[in-house]
Design a protein around this motif. Sequence first.
Motif, PDB file in Angstrom:
ATOM      1  N   THR A  74     -10.852   1.649  -0.681  1.00 11.09           N
ATOM      2  CA  THR A  74     -10.329   3.024  -0.654  1.00 11.09           C
ATOM      3  C   THR A  74     -11.091   3.899  -1.646  1.00 11.09           C
ATOM      4  O   THR A  74     -11.547   4.998  -1.307  1.00 11.09           O
ATOM      5  CB  THR A  74      -8.822   3.011  -1.001  1.00 11.09           C
ATOM      6  N   GLU A  75     -11.216   3.379  -2.857  1.00 13.03           N
ATOM      7  CA  GLU A  75     -11.823   4.210  -3.912  1.00 13.03           C
ATOM      8  C   GLU A  75     -13.330   4.353  -3.737  1.00 13.03           C
ATOM      9  O   GLU A  75     -13.884   5.428  -3.941  1.00 13.03           O
ATOM     10  CB  GLU A  75     -11.509   3.602  -5.288  1.00 13.03           C
ATOM     11  N   ASP A  76     -13.989   3.263  -3.350  1.00 13.87           N
ATOM     12  CA  ASP A  76     -15.464   3.317  -3.290  1.00 13.87           C
ATOM     13  C   ASP A  76     -15.994   3.605  -1.898  1.00 13.87           C
ATOM     14  O   ASP A  76     -17.170   3.930  -1.741  1.00 13.87           O
ATOM     15  CB  ASP A  76     -16.064   1.988  -3.767  1.00 13.87           C
ATOM     16  N   HIS A  77     -15.138   3.446  -0.873  1.00 15.89           N
ATOM     17  CA  HIS A  77     -15.671   3.581   0.488  1.00 15.89           C
ATOM     18  C   HIS A  77     -14.815   4.436   1.405  1.00 15.89           C
ATOM     19  O   HIS A  77     -15.013   4.423   2.629  1.00 15.89           O
ATOM     20  CB  HIS A  77     -15.892   2.189   1.095  1.00 15.89           C
ATOM     21  N   GLY A  78     -13.849   5.142   0.847  1.00 17.26           N
ATOM     22  CA  GLY A  78     -13.119   6.150   1.634  1.00 17.26           C
ATOM     23  C   GLY A  78     -12.224   5.592   2.729  1.00 17.26           C
ATOM     24  O   GLY A  78     -11.995   6.253   3.751  1.00 17.26           O
ATOM     25  N   LEU A  79     -11.688   4.368   2.513  1.00 17.97           N
ATOM     26  CA  LEU A  79     -10.754   3.818   3.505  1.00 17.97           C
ATOM     27  C   LEU A  79      -9.569   4.770   3.671  1.00 17.97           C
ATOM     28  O   LEU A  79      -9.054   5.309   2.685  1.00 17.97           O
ATOM     29  CB  LEU A  79     -10.246   2.466   2.970  1.00 17.97           C
ATOM     30  N   SER A  80      -9.139   4.982   4.925  1.00 20.54           N
ATOM     31  CA  SER A  80      -8.006   5.902   5.121  1.00 20.54           C
ATOM     32  C   SER A  80      -6.797   5.215   5.743  1.00 20.54           C
ATOM     33  O   SER A  80      -5.690   5.730   5.683  1.00 20.54           O
ATOM     34  CB  SER A  80      -8.430   7.085   6.000  1.00 20.54           C
ATOM     35  N   LYS A  81      -7.020   4.064   6.378  1.00 17.54           N
ATOM     36  CA  LYS A  81      -5.890   3.431   7.077  1.00 17.54           C
ATOM     37  C   LYS A  81      -6.016   1.913   7.011  1.00 17.54           C
ATOM     38  O   LYS A  81      -7.115   1.375   7.143  1.00 17.54           O
ATOM     39  CB  LYS A  81      -5.904   3.895   8.533  1.00 17.54           C
ATOM     40  N   VAL A  82      -4.883   1.260   6.811  1.00 18.88           N
ATOM     41  CA  VAL A  82      -4.852  -0.207   6.847  1.00 18.88           C
ATOM     42  C   VAL A  82      -3.824  -0.629   7.879  1.00 18.88           C
ATOM     43  O   VAL A  82      -2.665  -0.188   7.823  1.00 18.88           O
ATOM     44  CB  VAL A  82      -4.464  -0.816   5.481  1.00 18.88           C
ATOM     45  N   ARG A  83      -4.253  -1.451   8.810  1.00 23.10           N
ATOM     46  CA  ARG A  83      -3.315  -2.054   9.753  1.00 23.10           C
ATOM     47  C   ARG A  83      -3.052  -3.477   9.298  1.00 23.10           C
ATOM     48  O   ARG A  83      -3.975  -4.285   9.179  1.00 23.10           O
ATOM     49  CB  ARG A  83      -3.886  -2.046  11.176  1.00 23.10           C
ATOM     50  N   LEU A 109      -3.070   6.321   1.603  1.00 21.29           N
ATOM     51  CA  LEU A 109      -3.438   5.457   2.731  1.00 21.29           C
ATOM     52  C   LEU A 109      -2.356   5.470   3.798  1.00 21.29           C
ATOM     53  O   LEU A 109      -1.166   5.440   3.475  1.00 21.29           O
ATOM     54  CB  LEU A 109      -3.578   4.008   2.247  1.00 21.29           C
ATOM     55  N   THR A 110      -2.769   5.478   5.045  1.00 18.04           N
ATOM     56  CA  THR A 110      -1.820   5.287   6.146  1.00 18.04           C
ATOM     57  C   THR A 110      -1.666   3.783   6.359  1.00 18.04           C
ATOM     58  O   THR A 110      -2.662   3.083   6.567  1.00 18.04           O
ATOM     59  CB  THR A 110      -2.369   5.939   7.431  1.00 18.04           C
ATOM     60  N   LEU A 111      -0.428   3.317   6.301  1.00 16.91           N
ATOM     61  CA  LEU A 111      -0.176   1.884   6.478  1.00 16.91           C
ATOM     62  C   LEU A 111       0.604   1.654   7.771  1.00 16.91           C
ATOM     63  O   LEU A 111       1.674   2.231   7.963  1.00 16.91           O
ATOM     64  CB  LEU A 111       0.643   1.328   5.306  1.00 16.91           C
ATOM     65  N   VAL A 112       0.037   0.830   8.625  1.00 16.66           N
ATOM     66  CA  VAL A 112       0.678   0.545   9.906  1.00 16.66           C
ATOM     67  C   VAL A 112       0.717  -0.963  10.107  1.00 16.66           C
ATOM     68  O   VAL A 112       0.011  -1.707   9.420  1.00 16.66           O
ATOM     69  CB  VAL A 112      -0.050   1.260  11.064  1.00 16.66           C
ATOM     70  N   GLU A 133       4.348   3.089   7.977  1.00 17.23           N
ATOM     71  CA  GLU A 133       4.745   4.333   8.651  1.00 17.23           C
ATOM     72  C   GLU A 133       4.945   4.142  10.149  1.00 17.23           C
ATOM     73  O   GLU A 133       5.828   4.748  10.747  1.00 17.23           O
ATOM     74  CB  GLU A 133       3.665   5.401   8.438  1.00 17.23           C
ATOM     75  N   ARG A 134       4.073   3.341  10.742  1.00 18.21           N
ATOM     76  CA  ARG A 134       4.119   3.196  12.203  1.00 18.21           C
ATOM     77  C   ARG A 134       4.014   1.722  12.559  1.00 18.21           C
ATOM     78  O   ARG A 134       3.402   0.947  11.822  1.00 18.21           O
ATOM     79  CB  ARG A 134       2.941   3.948  12.838  1.00 18.21           C
ATOM     80  N   VAL A 135       4.596   1.368  13.695  1.00 21.71           N
ATOM     81  CA  VAL A 135       4.614  -0.046  14.090  1.00 21.71           C
ATOM     82  C   VAL A 135       4.142  -0.181  15.537  1.00 21.71           C
ATOM     83  O   VAL A 135       4.567   0.586  16.404  1.00 21.71           O
ATOM     84  CB  VAL A 135       6.040  -0.621  13.970  1.00 21.71           C
ATOM     85  N   ASN A 136       3.270  -1.146  15.767  1.00 25.35           N
ATOM     86  CA  ASN A 136       2.935  -1.558  17.137  1.00 25.35           C
ATOM     87  C   ASN A 136       3.588  -2.910  17.375  1.00 25.35           C
ATOM     88  O   ASN A 136       3.381  -3.837  16.582  1.00 25.35           O
ATOM     89  CB  ASN A 136       1.423  -1.738  17.316  1.00 25.35           C
ATOM     90  N   VAL A 137       4.352  -3.005  18.444  1.00 20.40           N
ATOM     91  CA  VAL A 137       4.930  -4.305  18.769  1.00 20.40           C
ATOM     92  C   VAL A 137       4.332  -4.798  20.078  1.00 20.40           C
ATOM     93  O   VAL A 137       3.974  -4.009  20.944  1.00 20.40           O
ATOM     94  CB  VAL A 137       6.480  -4.253  18.882  1.00 20.40           C
TER      95      VAL A 137
END
Length: 340
Positions: A74-83, A109-112, A133-137
């Motif tokens: 996130t800090e060094d490479h601009g990660l925006s979302k983790v699934r 971070l968006t966490l799904v 925040e969001r869930v895929n089932v």
Amino acid sequence: MGYLGLAENREAFGRPGPALYDGVGRRIDHLRLSVMSACDLHCRYCRPVGLRSATVRTRSMTHAMCVELVSWLTEDHGLSKVRITGGEPLLAAGLVDLVAAIKAGHPELTLVLTTNASRLAFLAEPLRDAGIERVNVSLDTLRADRFASLTGGDLSEVLGGIEAARRVGFEEIKVNVVALKGINEDEFADLLAWGCRQGFEVRFLEAMPIGPAADFNRRHFLSGAQMRRIVGQCFELTPLPQEFGLTARRYAVSGRGVSGVCGFITPVSEPFCGQCRRIRVTEHGRLFPCLLDSRSFDLMPAWRDGHLDTAVAERVLRLAVEDKAPRGTVQATPMVALGG
Ligand code: SAM
């Protein structure tokens, strides 16, 4: 475009933060983190019965290592979302604490989560509170007997988990249906009507020929065009504008007295590699730059004395990302070990 270093990125794109690009210029800012390679189901298209894990004796990443890895990306490479995925991520002991720790470190971070929902009845609320925040089932059938023969699991547990997720109010719930000729295509309309009634986006996935399930998936393959034809017999489909980087082709649907949105994920017949922004890291610290490429890169040597040596991690990341396949072709590792 070659790999851009941080300084070049800032210069070229005028962005304040760093960013990661692969060898063909795709920005990589999403991570699929498999926190548990084991699964409690045996979905025939993913993890055929009898499949033993080749990596059973391999060292796993601890949750502290996962947090450190995510922070660095996130800090060094601009990660925006983790699934968060698996195997089945809800089997991972301490998952709620892991999610909370990632969120506490990086609230932006968006966490799904992707889950089979069999344990979601117990975990939906704490996971939402921790920052998911969001869930895929995953749900391929609404018939208990069919569910048992396709997955070895108990449909009522899964439906209970999905209901709990709906009740606690995640921002969004999507339902992944792997489309299988001769197995569940007669239920597409029922699944879609059910999803629309609950406010879920139902997505029909092409079965990818991955790992030991490849032959099964080729035999039962349905293309996006075929799926749309089947769904189109009961629903009117109106294409929605395509958002960049989204894996699904989305449609507004109406029929059977309901309306909503459905998606088709078609990596085989209509690949979307040009918009790929993902890397994957498994429980055992292997970095897979592409879902349809068997090559992986070992991040485990980057941990020294319990801490991430970012110079080593950087070398592994660069090797992996610079060489990320422009278009995936073959994956020998079972999907269950990759996280989807
Ligand atoms: N156990 C979790 C679950 O069931 O959602 C997470 C892991 S699972 C590998 C992630 C997603 O990949 C699920 O939606 C599953 O249906 C999908 N999947 C598994 N094997 C697949 C295949 N061969 N082709 C397409 N999708 C697949």
